[in-house]
Scaffold this active site. Structure first.
Site, PDB file in Angstrom:
ATOM      1  N   CYS A 142       8.450   7.467  -5.598  1.00  0.00           N
ATOM      2  CA  CYS A 142       7.871   6.836  -6.787  1.00  0.00           C
ATOM      3  C   CYS A 142       8.003   7.789  -7.974  1.00  0.00           C
ATOM      4  CB  CYS A 142       6.427   6.473  -6.538  1.00  0.00           C
ATOM      5  SG  CYS A 142       5.510   7.838  -5.860  1.00  0.00           S
ATOM      6  N   GLU A 162      -1.806   2.655  -5.849  1.00  0.00           N
ATOM      7  CA  GLU A 162      -0.788   3.610  -6.337  1.00  0.00           C
ATOM      8  C   GLU A 162       0.512   2.842  -6.301  1.00  0.00           C
ATOM      9  OE1 GLU A 162      -1.350   6.902  -6.975  1.00  0.00           O
ATOM     10  OE2 GLU A 162      -3.116   7.476  -5.825  1.00  0.00           O
TER      11      GLU A 162
HETATM   12  P1  NAD Z   1       5.849  -2.517  -0.759  1.00  0.00           P
HETATM   13  O1  NAD Z   1       4.944  -2.903  -1.862  1.00  0.00           O
HETATM   14  O2  NAD Z   1       6.941  -3.437  -0.420  1.00  0.00           O
HETATM   15  O3  NAD Z   1       5.001  -2.341   0.579  1.00  0.00           O
HETATM   16  C1  NAD Z   1       3.890  -1.442   0.629  1.00  0.00           C
HETATM   17  C2  NAD Z   1       2.977  -1.873   1.758  1.00  0.00           C
HETATM   18  O4  NAD Z   1       2.398  -3.122   1.422  1.00  0.00           O
HETATM   19  C3  NAD Z   1       3.687  -2.091   3.091  1.00  0.00           C
HETATM   20  O5  NAD Z   1       2.862  -1.591   4.123  1.00  0.00           O
HETATM   21  C4  NAD Z   1       3.791  -3.588   3.189  1.00  0.00           C
HETATM   22  O6  NAD Z   1       3.815  -4.041   4.517  1.00  0.00           O
HETATM   23  C5  NAD Z   1       2.503  -4.012   2.507  1.00  0.00           C
HETATM   24  N1  NAD Z   1       2.446  -5.387   1.978  1.00  0.00           N
HETATM   25  C6  NAD Z   1       3.456  -6.132   1.464  1.00  0.00           C
HETATM   26  N2  NAD Z   1       2.979  -7.349   1.064  1.00  0.00           N
HETATM   27  C7  NAD Z   1       1.643  -7.334   1.305  1.00  0.00           C
HETATM   28  C8  NAD Z   1       0.586  -8.277   1.091  1.00  0.00           C
HETATM   29  N3  NAD Z   1       0.807  -9.469   0.548  1.00  0.00           N
HETATM   30  N4  NAD Z   1      -0.669  -7.937   1.455  1.00  0.00           N
HETATM   31  C9  NAD Z   1      -0.910  -6.728   1.998  1.00  0.00           C
HETATM   32  N5  NAD Z   1       0.040  -5.809   2.231  1.00  0.00           N
HETATM   33  C10 NAD Z   1       1.297  -6.099   1.893  1.00  0.00           C
HETATM   34  O7  NAD Z   1       6.373  -1.053  -1.086  1.00  0.00           O
HETATM   35  P2  NAD Z   1       7.370  -0.152  -0.244  1.00  0.00           P
HETATM   36  O8  NAD Z   1       8.728  -0.727  -0.368  1.00  0.00           O
HETATM   37  O9  NAD Z   1       6.825   0.127   1.115  1.00  0.00           O
HETATM   38  O10 NAD Z   1       7.288   1.236  -1.039  1.00  0.00           O
HETATM   39  C11 NAD Z   1       8.013   1.497  -2.184  1.00  0.00           C
HETATM   40  C12 NAD Z   1       7.163   1.323  -3.408  1.00  0.00           C
HETATM   41  O11 NAD Z   1       6.009   2.127  -3.316  1.00  0.00           O
HETATM   42  C13 NAD Z   1       7.858   1.769  -4.679  1.00  0.00           C
HETATM   43  O12 NAD Z   1       7.565   0.849  -5.705  1.00  0.00           O
HETATM   44  C14 NAD Z   1       7.204   3.115  -4.977  1.00  0.00           C
HETATM   45  O13 NAD Z   1       7.262   3.499  -6.327  1.00  0.00           O
HETATM   46  C15 NAD Z   1       5.820   2.889  -4.508  1.00  0.00           C
HETATM   47  N6  NAD Z   1       5.127   4.137  -4.202  1.00  0.00           N
HETATM   48  C16 NAD Z   1       4.161   4.584  -5.047  1.00  0.00           C
HETATM   49  C17 NAD Z   1       3.510   5.788  -4.792  1.00  0.00           C
HETATM   50  C18 NAD Z   1       2.444   6.325  -5.708  1.00  0.00           C
HETATM   51  O14 NAD Z   1       1.752   7.246  -5.309  1.00  0.00           O
HETATM   52  N7  NAD Z   1       2.284   5.799  -6.904  1.00  0.00           N
HETATM   53  C19 NAD Z   1       3.861   6.528  -3.664  1.00  0.00           C
HETATM   54  C20 NAD Z   1       4.851   6.025  -2.812  1.00  0.00           C
HETATM   55  C21 NAD Z   1       5.471   4.831  -3.080  1.00  0.00           C
END
Ligand code: NAD
Length: 513
Positions: free
Chosen positions: A319, A285
């Site tokens: 999001c 997502e």
């Molecule tokens: P992010 O991608 O920076 O981090 C998300 C998660 O991924 C965190 O737990 C982070 O530690 C982990 N992560 C980062 N690099 C990784 C890797 N290489 N391998 C494994 N895990 C890794 O996102 P964020 O800043 O926490 O959240 C904001 C983003 O999430 C926005 O883009 C938002 O639109 C999206 N979002 C989408 C939904 C949806 O349902 N579509 C819901 C909420 C948030």
């Protein structure tokens, strides 16, 4: 089992509810700043190496010093999850579901504590934090019922002398990676969807909101979840993120977060590692660039209210947030003016004081948003805001940028802050065209009184969650299953009737008599 109904939101005009929220802060105060361990097989493991979770309204206030999972401990957690899968997958679906129902009851009793913790750790204003916790309860209640409903599989055609059965079995070990913006609901929802379907889980929450995730895993133990089913492994993405995604024993990854990380995980998970005997499944997502379209024949007050709430609720860090307003030209000036008028009175500050908007999550986010505002000033006309204050926490004022080209960066890139861009469309057809012109396809809304335009949007507005005559945020579990198209993800629908199946595989058994 009584039928599913979503958890009501709290009415904060009632004094008793405001008091209860204040009491939530008191409870949270007792454990702020503590050291937080990993949980592997029920065992608390404190590591030397810690990451600090702080309050984004006041970076001096530490929410917790969270132990960081190393590769060795991640390997240990993988062994535990692998071993526990052998027994957990045999536990009856009803029993697994009951644990979720009990957990929902406990969260309900501790609702204001969890909400207050979200106000402190994620900077969520009261109603936003309350909605986050309510959504978490909804996921527990809804997935419990979905699991029970699908436990007997689906009937097949039968012929004389033959018995044909079709049912869903769990996959194996899942890596659940959650974001900070719905630090309770999405973290809990994705973890329990994986567990209730009979899988075991390594939960890696976002570093900035790991304390609330720890509290939830503890609560799941209290609700009766056996040790080793959900293992709590916060840590640095560079040390254990890729490692867990790449691991040959990983059966699936359930990720919610940015497009950048989601696509990286999708690519890495596609590579078959030595010793791996399946193709990994990825549920991703990802981000959004969500539009509210306003027709010339529309309730303009509703349009303005919807834009303000969807753009600036939780400082635009959803999001689903409205970051684009596409307005048909006859009513453009009127809607823009009203949105600016409503937005200038919004309060911004520490959520402890119950403001409309709190801080953004951290320095990176603050700097990125302020850079986008500078870009916006060049690409369009700054109508409101454009200022921020990072002296103590990370506050950005509601910002409106008007007269943008539909292809400008402000109208195309996810900013994830309180910034909304306005674009004029010559008619409704062009408005829908503009609404569809990003790489994403998560949410969108149309404000219109024209039945034919509403039907046109229903067909042609290409988003996973389309809303008509309301804002584009606030999907409710079981009512508006949530998830997007294109670069917004793998087209899954959290809180929907086919979500649990993504964590399972179907087995067909035919016996001849
Ligand atoms: P992010 O991608 O920076 O981090 C998300 C998660 O991924 C965190 O737990 C982070 O530690 C982990 N992560 C980062 N690099 C990784 C890797 N290489 N391998 C494994 N895990 C890794 O996102 P964020 O800043 O926490 O959240 C904001 C983003 O999430 C926005 O883009 C938002 O639109 C999206 N979002 C989408 C939904 C949806 O349902 N579509 C819901 C909420 C948030």
């Amino acid at each position: 089992m009584i039928p599913y109904k979503h958890e009501p939101l709290t009415d904060f005009t009632k004094e008793e509810n405001r008091k209860a929220y204040e009491q939530g802060f008191e409870i949270v105060k007792e454990y702020l700043g503590q050291d937080v361990p990993l949980i592997i097989n029920g065992e608390r493991i404190m590591t030397e190496d810690k990451m600090v979770s702080f309050n984004p309204s006041d970076r001096e206030e530490i929410i917790g010093n969270v132990s960081k999972c190393s590769r060795e401990l991640a390997e240990k957690a993988m062994d535990v999850a692998d071993e526990t899968f052998k027994t957990w997958k045999k536990v009856k679906p009803e029993v697994r579901a009951d644990i979720l129902l009990r957990a929902a009851a406990i969260v309900r009793r501790r609702k204001f504590e969890f909400a207050a913790l979200l106000s402190k750790e994620a900077g969520k204003p009261w109603p936003e934090a309350d909605a986050d916790v309510a959504e978490g309860i909804d996921f527990l209640e809804y997935y419990a019922r979905q699991m029970v409903a699908m436990k007997d599989g689906v009937p097949l055609n039968q012929r004389p002398g033959e018995s044909n059965r079709f049912g869903y079995i769990p996959l194996g070990v899942g890596i659940v990676i959650s974001p900070w913006n719905f630090a309770f609901a999405i973290m809990a929802g994705t973890a329990v969807a994986a567990a209730v379907t009979g899988n075991t889980v390594l939960l890696k929450p976002a570093s900035s909101t790991a304390v609330v995730a720890y509290k939830f895993v503890e609560l799941m133990e209290e609700a009766g979840l056996p040790a080793g089913v959900i293992n709590f492994v916060p840590g640095s993405s560079s040390e254990i993120g890729d490692y867990l995604v790449d691991h040959p024993r990983t059966r699936f990854v359930s990720f919610t977060g940015s497009r950048k990380v989601g696509t990286r995980i999708f690519e890495r998970a596609a590579k078959v590692q030595e010793g791996q005997i399946w193709l990994k499944r990825v549920i991703a997502e990802m981000g959004g660039k969500d539009t509210i379209v306003v027709d010339s024949d529309a309730d303009l007050e509703l349009a303005a209210q919807s834009i303000v709430k969807s753009a600036f609720g939780f400082s635009g860090q959803k999001c689903s947030a409205c970051s684009r307003a596409v307005i048909v030209e006859d009513v453009y000036d009127q809607v823009l003016e009203r949105v600016a008028e409503l937005s200038k009175d919004l309060t911004v500050g520490d959520p402890v004081e119950d403001k409309f908007m709190g801080p953004v999550i951290d320095k990176n986010s603050f700097d990125k948003i302020m850079e986008y505002i500078e870009i916006g000033k060049e690409e369009g006309r700054l109508v409101l805001g454009g200022t921020g204050d990072d002296s103590k926490g990370y506050f950005v004022n509601p910002t409106i940028i008007a007269d943008l080209d539909p292809k400008s960066r402000i109208m195309q890139e996810e900013i994830f802050g309180p910034v909304v861009g306005f674009t004029k469309a010559k008619d409704f057809d062009e408005a829908i065209e503009i609404a569809n012109n990003t790489d994403y396809g998560l949410t969108g809304a149309v404000i219109s009184n024209n039945r034919f335009h509403i039907e046109q949007a229903r067909e042609d507005f290409h988003v996973g969650n389309l809303y008509i005559n309301r804002g584009c945020t606030a999907a409710v579990v079981g009512y508006q299953p949530f998830g997007g198209f294109n670069m917004s993800g793998t087209d899954s629908k959290a809180g929907g009737p086919d979500y649990l199946q993504l964590h399972m595989q179907a087995k067909s058994v035919s016996e001849v008599f």
